[in-house]
Design a protein around this motif. Structure first.
Motif, PDB file in Angstrom:
ATOM      1  N   PHE A   1      -9.523   2.743   0.098  1.00 40.69           N
ATOM      2  CA  PHE A   1     -10.433   3.626   0.855  1.00 40.69           C
ATOM      3  C   PHE A   1     -11.873   3.554   0.376  1.00 40.69           C
ATOM      4  O   PHE A   1     -12.686   4.347   0.796  1.00 40.69           O
ATOM      5  CB  PHE A   1      -9.825   5.032   0.753  1.00 40.69           C
ATOM      6  CG  PHE A   1     -10.605   6.233   1.186  1.00 40.69           C
ATOM      7  CD1 PHE A   1     -10.974   6.414   2.518  1.00 40.69           C
ATOM      8  CD2 PHE A   1     -10.928   7.238   0.273  1.00 40.69           C
ATOM      9  CE1 PHE A   1     -11.645   7.566   2.912  1.00 40.69           C
ATOM     10  CE2 PHE A   1     -11.587   8.391   0.662  1.00 40.69           C
ATOM     11  CZ  PHE A   1     -11.949   8.555   1.989  1.00 40.69           C
TER      12      PHE A   1
ATOM     13  N   SER B   1      -3.478   5.356  -2.176  1.00 39.23           N
ATOM     14  CA  SER B   1      -4.277   6.452  -1.601  1.00 39.23           C
ATOM     15  C   SER B   1      -4.332   7.581  -2.621  1.00 39.23           C
ATOM     16  O   SER B   1      -3.645   7.531  -3.644  1.00 39.23           O
ATOM     17  CB  SER B   1      -3.606   6.986  -0.341  1.00 39.23           C
ATOM     18  OG  SER B   1      -3.613   6.022   0.643  1.00 39.23           O
TER      19      SER B   1
ATOM     20  N   ASP C   1      -5.481   1.904   4.270  1.00 43.18           N
ATOM     21  CA  ASP C   1      -4.783   0.886   5.077  1.00 43.18           C
ATOM     22  C   ASP C   1      -5.715  -0.310   5.276  1.00 43.18           C
ATOM     23  O   ASP C   1      -5.289  -1.467   5.205  1.00 43.18           O
ATOM     24  CB  ASP C   1      -4.415   1.448   6.466  1.00 43.18           C
ATOM     25  CG  ASP C   1      -3.445   2.612   6.385  1.00 43.18           C
ATOM     26  OD1 ASP C   1      -2.633   2.628   5.446  1.00 43.18           O
ATOM     27  OD2 ASP C   1      -3.504   3.510   7.255  1.00 43.18           O
TER      28      ASP C   1
ATOM     29  N   LYS D   1       0.847  -1.197   0.000  1.00 36.94           N
ATOM     30  CA  LYS D   1       0.000   0.000   0.000  1.00 36.94           C
ATOM     31  C   LYS D   1       0.882   1.246   0.000  1.00 36.94           C
ATOM     32  O   LYS D   1       1.776   1.381   0.841  1.00 36.94           O
ATOM     33  CB  LYS D   1      -0.912   0.005   1.224  1.00 36.94           C
ATOM     34  CG  LYS D   1      -1.824   1.233   1.291  1.00 36.94           C
ATOM     35  CD  LYS D   1      -1.463   2.163   2.415  1.00 36.94           C
ATOM     36  CE  LYS D   1      -2.116   3.502   2.315  1.00 36.94           C
ATOM     37  NZ  LYS D   1      -1.855   4.373   3.473  1.00 36.94           N
TER      38      LYS D   1
HETATM   39  N1  LIG Z   1      -7.145   9.444   0.979  1.00 34.18           N
HETATM   40  C1  LIG Z   1      -7.842   8.990   2.152  1.00 34.18           C
HETATM   41  C2  LIG Z   1      -7.513   7.559   2.509  1.00 34.18           C
HETATM   42  C3  LIG Z   1      -6.137   7.241   2.950  1.00 34.18           C
HETATM   43  O1  LIG Z   1      -5.906   6.136   3.418  1.00 34.18           O
HETATM   44  O2  LIG Z   1      -5.174   8.170   2.826  1.00 34.18           O
HETATM   45  P1  LIG Z   1      -3.614   8.008   3.328  1.00 34.18           P
HETATM   46  O3  LIG Z   1      -3.163   6.605   3.057  1.00 34.18           O
HETATM   47  O4  LIG Z   1      -2.828   9.015   2.542  1.00 34.18           O
HETATM   48  O5  LIG Z   1      -3.614   8.294   4.817  1.00 34.18           O
HETATM   49  C4  LIG Z   1      -7.587   9.928   3.315  1.00 34.18           C
HETATM   50  O6  LIG Z   1      -6.858  10.908   3.146  1.00 34.18           O
HETATM   51  O7  LIG Z   1      -8.127   9.713   4.380  1.00 34.18           O
END
Ligand SMILES: N[C@@H](CC(=O)OP(=O)(O)O)C(=O)O
Ligand SMILES: Nc1ncnc2c1ncn2[C@@H]1O[C@H](COP(=O)(O)OP(=O)(O)O)[C@@H](O)[C@H]1O
Length: 395
Positions: free
Chosen positions: A136, A41, A154, A7
């Motif tokens: 997500f 993401s 995640d 991820k």
């Molecule tokens: N883009 C979504 C989901 C996410 O998991 O983001 P990141 O992996 O950048 O925390 C958020 O900002 O909540």
């Protein structure tokens, strides 16, 4: 299955140059690894920017539409990464949540995964492609787009890794490891090389933004080998596995929720109070926050809660209008390597009192001690208590 799930967080994909670096890394891995699923993401701060755009248009954006809007950030990253990989001669295919078969409940902004219909994913792996999933997101049983709450990619990664019994799940970030405190707040924070699921659960519940709490629950439940490390360097990272607790009250790390609300309900029981809050927030289209603590108080019950700023702000103003809001606080938590000991509490109280920091509430659990304090003392409390990670043992 012989499968690696990787991820990449938003910070690692913040521009096209970084997307190319990620594509190179995956292409290299593909030389030795048959099956790779990549979860992405949204690029950089895209999700924040989409949220604030929707709040510019409406004080209470419709959750269904907000879900659709937010899901687009991850779809952009997934398709760009697939384009970059195909350009390198590495066959890749991107899927959004519905195409990936991630079936959730109907909660548009904080959906729970019910099951995964992974036929398309497995067929694509079988045909030699790298599968890129927009993290997500999923699809509700009625066919609507849903999102999994802030940090939810995640959870996509760990859910897919658990479902397909991957060899390991790698959460790759813009920094090298999980630290003894947020490295953006504490310069002296130290990388942690090994953690147990329970330790990481405690840390993420109490504010470590490294992983979404729910994703760690899945990792623990399905015993998924988990690694958190850097996307763009060769530093070592953190391995998370089912290690035994050492009987040792040594403080391992400090985490904090910068914004905690204490809300007073004048209802008699806890279940009535939670029901009241749920239905009140539902009428305002505000997602239910993370409850941290509840306490019987004069004339009712106090509820301590936190949430991402975009929903905590509206909760504070809506409840403030109804004069249910008591005060804004923050939390600071010391998570131990083993279990907590009375001597640790004494030490913490002593250190904080010496600095003139007034503890409003203290919660002691099996492996951590949390204090609620006024936000003005937050940094000083974290800095002061972080000194405890250098103390070998406290009993
Ligand atoms: N883009 C979504 C989901 C996410 O998991 O983001 P990141 O992996 O950048 O925390 C958020 O900002 O909540
Ligand atoms: N204990 C901790 N260890 C490492 N990072 C932490 C910790 N607590 C909070 N953080 C913060 O977590 C954030 C998560 O990183 P971020 O760049 O948002 O991840 P993503 O890879 O999901 O885009 C970073 O801003 C980091 O400062």
């Amino acid at each position: 299955m012989e499968l690696i799930v990787q991820k990449f967080g938003g910070a690692t994909l913040s521009d096209l140059g970084k997307i190319k670096l990620v594509a190179n890394r995956i292409h290299e891995l593909k030389q030795t690894q048959k099956n790779i699923i990549v979860i992405v993401s949204a690029m950089g701060k895209t999700t924040d920017s989409l949220i604030w755009q929707s709040y510019d248009l409406s004080q209470h954006p419709d959750p269904r539409e907000l879900g659709v809007l937010l899901s687009t950030g991850e779809i952009i990253s997934a398709s760009l990464l697939a384009i970059a990989l195909n350009n390198l001669g590495c066959p890749a295919i991107s899927f959004n949540g519905a195409q990936a078969g991630i079936i959730t409940d109907e909660n548009h902004l904080n959906a729970t995964i019910q099951f995964i219909e992974s036929v398309r994913i497995e067929d694509s792996l079988q045909s030699g492609k790298v599968v890129i999933l927009a993290g997500f997101q999923g699809v509700g049983t009625s066919g609507d787009v849903t999102t999994l709450g802030r940090g939810g990619s995640d959870t996509t990664a760990l859910a897919i890794a658990a479902h397909l019994q991957a060899e390991r799940c790698e959460i790759l970030k813009d920094f090298p490891a999980i630290y003894s405190a947020d490295p953006q707040l504490i310069k002296e924070a130290e990388p942690i090389t090994n953690l147990s699921y329970d330790q990481l659960l405690d840390m993420t519940f109490w504010g470590a933004k490294v992983l979404q709490y729910r994703s760690v629950e899945i990792a623990k439940k399905y015993n998924v080998p988990l690694y958190v490390g850097p996307a763009h360097t060769n530093q070592i990272g953190t391995i998370v596995e089912d290690t035994k607790m050492i009987e040792d009250a040594k403080v391992m790390c400090l985490n904090s929720h910068a914004h905690v609300l204490r809300v007073h309900s004048s209802l008699e029981t806890l279940s009535e109070s939670i029901e009241w809050l749920k239905s009140f927030l539902k009428t305002k289209n505000i997602p239910f926050p993370q409850l941290l603590h509840t306490e019987r108080a004069e004339g009712g019950i106090d509820l301590f809660m936190t949430a991402p700023v975009e929903s905590l702000g509206p909760i504070a103003s809506e409840l403030g209008n109804q004069s249910y809001l008591n005060e804004s606080l923050c939390s600071v938590t010391a998570t131990c390597q083993g279990s907590t000991k009375p001597e640790l509490l004494e030490k913490m109280i002593d250190m904080l009192e010496t600095k003139g920091i007034k503890i409003i509430y203290m919660i002691v659990s099996a492996m951590s001690v949390t204090i609620f304090i006024k936000p003005v003392y937050r940094m000083q409390a974290i800095e002061t208590l972080h000194q405890l990670i250098r103390v070998p043992k406290i009993f």
